[in-house]
Design a protein around this motif. Structure first.
Motif, PDB file in Angstrom:
ATOM      1  N   MET A   1       0.826  -1.210   0.000  1.00 15.45           N
ATOM      2  CA  MET A   1       0.000   0.000   0.000  1.00 15.45           C
ATOM      3  C   MET A   1       0.861   1.261   0.000  1.00 15.45           C
ATOM      4  O   MET A   1       0.326   2.368   0.185  1.00 15.45           O
ATOM      5  CB  MET A   1      -0.909   0.010   1.254  1.00 15.45           C
ATOM      6  CG  MET A   1      -1.951  -1.089   1.310  1.00 15.45           C
ATOM      7  SD  MET A   1      -3.213  -0.918   0.050  1.00 15.45           S
ATOM      8  CE  MET A   1      -4.167   0.434   0.747  1.00 15.45           C
TER       9      MET A   1
ATOM     10  N   MET B   1      -0.281   4.247  -1.874  1.00 17.43           N
ATOM     11  CA  MET B   1      -1.675   4.660  -1.636  1.00 17.43           C
ATOM     12  C   MET B   1      -1.802   5.620  -0.449  1.00 17.43           C
ATOM     13  O   MET B   1      -2.888   6.128  -0.189  1.00 17.43           O
ATOM     14  CB  MET B   1      -2.548   3.433  -1.324  1.00 17.43           C
ATOM     15  CG  MET B   1      -2.346   2.233  -2.205  1.00 17.43           C
ATOM     16  SD  MET B   1      -3.377   2.202  -3.657  1.00 17.43           S
ATOM     17  CE  MET B   1      -5.010   2.312  -3.000  1.00 17.43           C
TER      18      MET B   1
ATOM     19  N   PHE C   1     -10.424   3.338  -4.798  1.00 12.28           N
ATOM     20  CA  PHE C   1      -9.724   2.088  -4.465  1.00 12.28           C
ATOM     21  C   PHE C   1     -10.437   0.912  -5.136  1.00 12.28           C
ATOM     22  O   PHE C   1     -11.671   0.863  -5.189  1.00 12.28           O
ATOM     23  CB  PHE C   1      -9.729   1.824  -2.951  1.00 12.28           C
ATOM     24  CG  PHE C   1      -8.810   2.688  -2.123  1.00 12.28           C
ATOM     25  CD1 PHE C   1      -8.325   3.897  -2.587  1.00 12.28           C
ATOM     26  CD2 PHE C   1      -8.443   2.293  -0.835  1.00 12.28           C
ATOM     27  CE1 PHE C   1      -7.489   4.696  -1.804  1.00 12.28           C
ATOM     28  CE2 PHE C   1      -7.609   3.074  -0.053  1.00 12.28           C
ATOM     29  CZ  PHE C   1      -7.137   4.282  -0.527  1.00 12.28           C
ATOM     30  N   SER C   2      -9.665  -0.047  -5.613  1.00 12.27           N
ATOM     31  CA  SER C   2     -10.271  -1.277  -6.137  1.00 12.27           C
ATOM     32  C   SER C   2     -10.788  -2.110  -4.960  1.00 12.27           C
ATOM     33  O   SER C   2     -10.459  -1.835  -3.792  1.00 12.27           O
ATOM     34  CB  SER C   2      -9.229  -2.079  -6.914  1.00 12.27           C
ATOM     35  OG  SER C   2      -8.341  -2.728  -6.012  1.00 12.27           O
TER      36      SER C   2
ATOM     37  N   GLU D   1      -7.910  -3.465  -3.009  1.00 10.13           N
ATOM     38  CA  GLU D   1      -7.199  -2.388  -2.296  1.00 10.13           C
ATOM     39  C   GLU D   1      -7.972  -1.964  -1.050  1.00 10.13           C
ATOM     40  O   GLU D   1      -7.373  -1.657  -0.014  1.00 10.13           O
ATOM     41  CB  GLU D   1      -6.994  -1.189  -3.234  1.00 10.13           C
ATOM     42  CG  GLU D   1      -5.917  -1.445  -4.284  1.00 10.13           C
ATOM     43  CD  GLU D   1      -5.909  -0.419  -5.421  1.00 10.13           C
ATOM     44  OE1 GLU D   1      -4.991  -0.475  -6.241  1.00 10.13           O
ATOM     45  OE2 GLU D   1      -6.841   0.421  -5.505  1.00 10.13           O
TER      46      GLU D   1
ATOM     47  N   ARG E   1      -7.177  -4.478   1.639  1.00 10.78           N
ATOM     48  CA  ARG E   1      -5.826  -4.293   2.185  1.00 10.78           C
ATOM     49  C   ARG E   1      -5.764  -3.045   3.055  1.00 10.78           C
ATOM     50  O   ARG E   1      -5.127  -3.021   4.104  1.00 10.78           O
ATOM     51  CB  ARG E   1      -4.795  -4.217   1.049  1.00 10.78           C
ATOM     52  CG  ARG E   1      -4.775  -5.464   0.169  1.00 10.78           C
ATOM     53  CD  ARG E   1      -3.406  -5.738  -0.423  1.00 10.78           C
ATOM     54  NE  ARG E   1      -2.877  -4.650  -1.225  1.00 10.78           N
ATOM     55  CZ  ARG E   1      -3.109  -4.477  -2.545  1.00 10.78           C
ATOM     56  NH1 ARG E   1      -3.847  -5.338  -3.210  1.00 10.78           N
ATOM     57  NH2 ARG E   1      -2.582  -3.465  -3.197  1.00 10.78           N
ATOM     58  N   SER E   2      -6.472  -1.980   2.614  1.00  9.66           N
ATOM     59  CA  SER E   2      -6.497  -0.739   3.384  1.00  9.66           C
ATOM     60  C   SER E   2      -7.184  -0.964   4.740  1.00  9.66           C
ATOM     61  O   SER E   2      -6.712  -0.488   5.783  1.00  9.66           O
ATOM     62  CB  SER E   2      -7.243   0.320   2.566  1.00  9.66           C
ATOM     63  OG  SER E   2      -7.639   1.384   3.379  1.00  9.66           O
TER      64      SER E   2
ATOM     65  N   SER F   1      -3.259 -12.344  -3.464  1.00  9.90           N
ATOM     66  CA  SER F   1      -3.432 -11.464  -2.305  1.00  9.90           C
ATOM     67  C   SER F   1      -4.143 -12.172  -1.158  1.00  9.90           C
ATOM     68  O   SER F   1      -4.012 -11.757  -0.006  1.00  9.90           O
ATOM     69  CB  SER F   1      -4.218 -10.219  -2.700  1.00  9.90           C
ATOM     70  OG  SER F   1      -3.539  -9.517  -3.709  1.00  9.90           O
TER      71      SER F   1
END
Ligand SMILES: Nc1ncnc2c1ncn2[C@@H]1O[C@H](COP(=O)(O)OP(=O)(O)OP(=O)(O)O)[C@@H](O)[C@H]1O
Ligand SMILES: [Mg+2]
Length: 236
Positions: free
Chosen positions: A120, A123, A132-133, A136, A139-140, A166
């Motif tokens: 990240m 980001m 954000f996808s 993402e 993960r965030s 992932s």
């Protein structure tokens, strides 16, 4: 004393009755998974535990660490040690992800500086969730929880929408968060597939149907029964 006790919880959202008397417990150091069909009220339950105003408690109580938190605002619950990965977190325009992570670490027990492990790095200057996808966002959300290091980790479908590479990273980060250097953190995890159970030890499984907990038991047996019989297993 259980870490979290939900007693006969009734919740409305958008003027509709969604939860119709939910009772459950999460013990200290225990990981529970919650299964249930789309629209059964799983995310609404997490929202009510976190204290989001969209989930209006009309009856029942939420007890955390022995304290009735039913009327407490979200930030007070976060400071008490409740943290949540949302299924669809909102865009927070004007707030950098990096700043949010710093606040989470300051108010919690975790630390900053983990963005590289979550891929990240690039980001951190972006507004939270804006553009954000799906992966993402997951993960965030995990990065924020790692900074907060809550005593109760609530995850709403952590594996959903995450690519096959992932998923290993998310799974191992969930495991790190729960194992917490040997001091096991409690967790309450919503999953449809049970895939997250490949990464973490799970103690108890619940099934929610139409706003009520319909069964409870060994999580692998609960998942196998859903796979074999669908959700209506108790009615058959
Ligand atoms: N603000 C709202 N206004 C109207 N209806 C709502 C609102 N919030 C939730 N609901 C409804 O409550 C029901 C339960 O929603 P919830 O998101 O809790 O389901 P879920 O079990 O998490 O489902 P999924 O597996 O699809 O994520 C749904 O029918 C949903 O449309
Ligand atoms: Mg949901």
């Amino acid at each position: 004393m259980s870490l979290l006790e939900i007693e006969d919880l009734h919740v409305e959202a958008g003027g509709r009755k969604i939860l119709k008397g939910v009772s459950l417990t999460v013990e200290e150091g225990e990981t529970c998974v919650l299964f249930g069909p789309n629209g059964s009220g799983k995310s609404t339950l997490l929202s009510a535990i976190m204290g989001f105003s969209s989930a209006k408690v009309t009856q029942g109580r939420i007890i955390f660490k022995g304290r009735d938190i039913t009327g407490l605002p979200v930030d007070a619950r976060a400071r008490l040690g409740i943290g949540m990965m949302m299924q669809r977190p909102p865009n927070v325009i004007g707030v950098r992800l990096g700043d949010l992570i710093e606040v989470a670490a300051k108010n919690g027990h975790g630390s900053t500086g983990h963005e590289g492990e979550f891929r990240m790095d690039s980001m951190m200057d972006r507004d939270v969730n804006v553009g954000f996808s799906g992966g993402e966002i997951k993960r965030s959300e995990m990065l924020q929880l790692t900074a907060q290091a809550p005593d109760l980790v609530m995850l709403d479908e952590p594996e959903s929408g995450v690519d096959l590479e992932s998923i290993n990273m998310i799974g191992s980060k969930v495991r790190d968060l729960i194992e917490n250097n040997g001091r096991r953190t409690s967790a309450f995890v919503i999953t449809h597939t049970g895939q997250i159970m490949d990464f973490i030890d799970v103690n108890k499984g619940y099934i929610m149907i139409d706003g009520r907990i319909r069964s409870e038991g060994d999580p692998r047996e609960v998942l196998d029964s859903i796979k074999a019989h669908g959700y209506g297993v108790d009615d058959e």
